[in-house]
Design an enzyme around this catalytic site. Sequence first.
Site, short mmCIF file in Angstrom:
data_model
loop_
_atom_site.label_atom_id
_atom_site.label_comp_id
_atom_site.label_asym_id
_atom_site.label_seq_id
_atom_site.Cartn_x
_atom_site.Cartn_y
_atom_site.Cartn_z
CG ASN A 149 -1.95 1.06 1.19
OD1 ASN A 149 -2.15 1.70 0.16
ND2 ASN A 149 -2.59 1.29 2.32
CG ASP B 97 6.35 1.70 2.92
OD1 ASP B 97 6.39 1.60 4.17
OD2 ASP B 97 5.27 1.79 2.29
#
Length: 429
Positions: A283, A310
């Site tokens: 995401n 991330d």
Amino acid sequence: MGTWIINGSVPVRGQNRLEKKHLLIEDGKIAAIRDDAAEGAPDTSGHETIDAAGKLVSAGFIDMHVHLREPGFEYKETIATGTRSAARGGYTTIACMPNTRPVIDKVETVNYVLDKAETEGIVRVLPYGCITKNQLGRELTDFSALKEAGVVGFTDDGVGVQSAQMMKDAMALAASMNMTVIAHCEDNTLVEGGAFTDGEFARKNGLKGIPNESEAIHVGRDILLAEATGVHYHVCHVSAEQSVRLIRHGKQFGIKVTSEVCPHHLLLSDEDIPGMDANWKMNPPLRTPKDVEAVIAGLEDGTIDIIVTDHAPHSEEEKARGVQMAPFGIVGFETAFPLLYTKFVRTGRWTLEFLLDRMTSKPAELFGLPWGVLEVGREADLTLVDLETEKAVDPAQFLSKGRNTPFTGWKLFGWPSLTMVAGKTVWSE
Ligand code: DOR
Ligand code: ZN
Ligand code: ZN
């Protein structure tokens, strides 16, 4: 006694070539950088030596967006394992997201993370604090107490701040104390249950897709709020073409907006997804080929400032729950540099300097950090990289607890071989 790192290859500014240099490290700092062509080899007697022949010597990489999972999700990752994974990837400074359990919304939790990093971590760990209590979007945290405790910025990463008024209040407060607001951009009313982007892959498989607007609406909203409040606003993991356009426009207007992109959004589109495999679920999701081109162009023209991973480790059991039930996220530390070096630098699209700047000096500049530059007088945070040996990505060798990557088996160049923080070797091959 100091340490000489001899015979390493250092990029020459603006010239797209490497030059042989010798670095003296003393008291944790870079004490000298000696040019081999002009000055020859140094007298290393009385010093430790590290032979970096054939290796790139770079400032240590800086990753401003990572998930270390501690406290609360130690089965996914710990500060001990996460920082080892980071070190193996060439990172010397990492900034960790507050979506732990408890979330980092109080001074005690900041202290807990900083203490753990000090005692069990092997690279520098900079925690972010939450924007809202419990990341519920209802009430601001105590920004000044969190700042005092040492957070590097405020974010509810993992979820978007749904209320525009809440975001505006957060920005006004952050601006008044000269702090940055970092945003995971996602409008929940436009998402509802999708696992992949609204594109070819979702259509072919009859899945509900996550539309680009769910990200871009927040980007647009927040740029207007940043203009109104004067805050430094930083957009997380840009994935959609529309977001790039909005950020570019914001920058043209002199609004203080900066942004980041992840290797997977630069290298993969939804059309690469091989099937119902949760190692391809993250995401924001992998977008369409058009979006991939747009984020690459955005990075190249300076709209997107820095590269982050991330890094989002999850357990094998969680990722085996099927694509709908599995959590979002992939690990990133141990593949980021080899991926980008192989796919963008070796192919001739970027210079090595371009890539390194976005993983070292630019993140340091954006967040006011004293690292990220190879220069006499700086702390010796360094990464040595083997640019010439080709090796396949093997998750079994990761130092992270997470094995969740879509890059298994990719044959890559550019593997870090030694990582040093403040003059101390924290990891070597
Ligand atoms: O892929 C993601 N994983 N995106 C997020 O926003 C959160 C993260 C996580 O915490 O696993
Ligand atoms: Zn996020
Ligand atoms: Zn994240």
